[in-house]
Design a protein around this motif. Sequence first.
Motif, mmCIF file in Angstrom:
data_model
loop_
_atom_site.group_PDB
_atom_site.id
_atom_site.type_symbol
_atom_site.label_atom_id
_atom_site.label_comp_id
_atom_site.label_asym_id
_atom_site.label_seq_id
_atom_site.Cartn_x
_atom_site.Cartn_y
_atom_site.Cartn_z
ATOM 1 N N VAL A 85 -19.658 5.868 19.886
ATOM 2 C CA VAL A 85 -18.888 6.759 18.677
ATOM 3 C C VAL A 85 -17.476 6.395 18.516
ATOM 4 O O VAL A 85 -16.544 7.017 19.431
ATOM 5 C CB VAL A 85 -19.335 8.568 19.109
ATOM 6 C CG1 VAL A 85 -18.433 8.818 17.843
ATOM 7 C CG2 VAL A 85 -20.705 8.044 19.315
ATOM 8 N N LEU A 94 -15.223 7.840 15.290
ATOM 9 C CA LEU A 94 -15.134 9.436 14.340
ATOM 10 C C LEU A 94 -13.606 9.654 14.247
ATOM 11 O O LEU A 94 -12.571 9.589 14.840
ATOM 12 C CB LEU A 94 -15.752 10.279 14.583
ATOM 13 C CG LEU A 94 -15.730 10.894 15.897
ATOM 14 C CD1 LEU A 94 -14.924 11.828 15.272
ATOM 15 C CD2 LEU A 94 -17.143 11.523 16.069
ATOM 16 N N SER A 145 -24.215 8.194 9.998
ATOM 17 C CA SER A 145 -23.691 9.641 10.295
ATOM 18 C C SER A 145 -24.307 10.505 10.207
ATOM 19 O O SER A 145 -24.559 11.231 11.643
ATOM 20 C CB SER A 145 -22.662 9.606 8.958
ATOM 21 O OG SER A 145 -21.186 10.360 9.267
ATOM 22 N N MET A 203 -21.311 17.225 11.983
ATOM 23 C CA MET A 203 -21.351 16.731 11.023
ATOM 24 C C MET A 203 -20.390 16.923 9.611
ATOM 25 O O MET A 203 -19.758 16.313 9.124
ATOM 26 C CB MET A 203 -21.669 15.541 10.683
ATOM 27 C CG MET A 203 -22.516 14.891 11.628
ATOM 28 S SD MET A 203 -21.768 13.726 13.006
ATOM 29 C CE MET A 203 -21.271 12.909 12.101
ATOM 30 N N CYS A 241 -17.701 7.757 10.306
ATOM 31 C CA CYS A 241 -17.610 8.107 11.855
ATOM 32 C C CYS A 241 -19.126 6.493 12.086
ATOM 33 O O CYS A 241 -19.379 5.634 11.281
ATOM 34 C CB CYS A 241 -18.962 8.530 12.003
ATOM 35 S SG CYS A 241 -20.215 8.983 13.587
ATOM 36 N N PRO A 257 -13.082 3.732 11.896
ATOM 37 C CA PRO A 257 -14.244 3.579 12.545
ATOM 38 C C PRO A 257 -14.880 2.717 12.508
ATOM 39 O O PRO A 257 -16.121 2.144 13.325
ATOM 40 C CB PRO A 257 -15.449 5.141 12.624
ATOM 41 C CG PRO A 257 -14.284 5.981 12.348
ATOM 42 C CD PRO A 257 -12.951 5.392 11.569
ATOM 43 N N VAL A 312 -16.559 15.853 10.665
ATOM 44 C CA VAL A 312 -16.541 15.380 10.465
ATOM 45 C C VAL A 312 -16.399 13.723 9.404
ATOM 46 O O VAL A 312 -16.821 14.466 8.115
ATOM 47 C CB VAL A 312 -17.638 13.817 11.145
ATOM 48 C CG1 VAL A 312 -16.865 12.689 11.457
ATOM 49 C CG2 VAL A 312 -17.295 14.249 12.801
#
Length: 146
Positions: free
Chosen positions: A78, A80, A47, A58, A64, A25, A61
Amino acid sequence: MKRALICALLGLLLLTGCAGKAVDPAVLGPALLEGAGFPEGMLTLESDMAGSVFQMDMTTVTACYAAVSGSAGADELVVLTAGDEDGAEAVYDLLSDRIACRQESFSDYNPAEAAKLREAILLREGTAVVYCVCPDPEAALKIIGR
């Protein structure tokens, strides 16, 4: 709608064509922001702020990159990676719903921006998710396909 579906499928093929290459990302996000015709004034989000804006969990994730329009535009980005495919699928579903809701909202007060949402790119491959609402989705797909 057909064009958006074709773009999404083409993008998925391009993303799949990069199988074996991990989506980063921190690299793909800025490349899309620079090369997909986004307007000046896009705001990049940390983030935790991305989680709030996009209502994403999140905790699933791992990396990101996110940016939103600094005005009343529909432009959003976005990119991610999630810790597992279930997390990526949950984000994908959430962003799919977001596109539908925003398309309905923008169609009432800003049809030009609603057109961007009809061309939105939303891809998931493994644990990677790419969501891009931009002025030049064809350029975005080329960037994703590298």
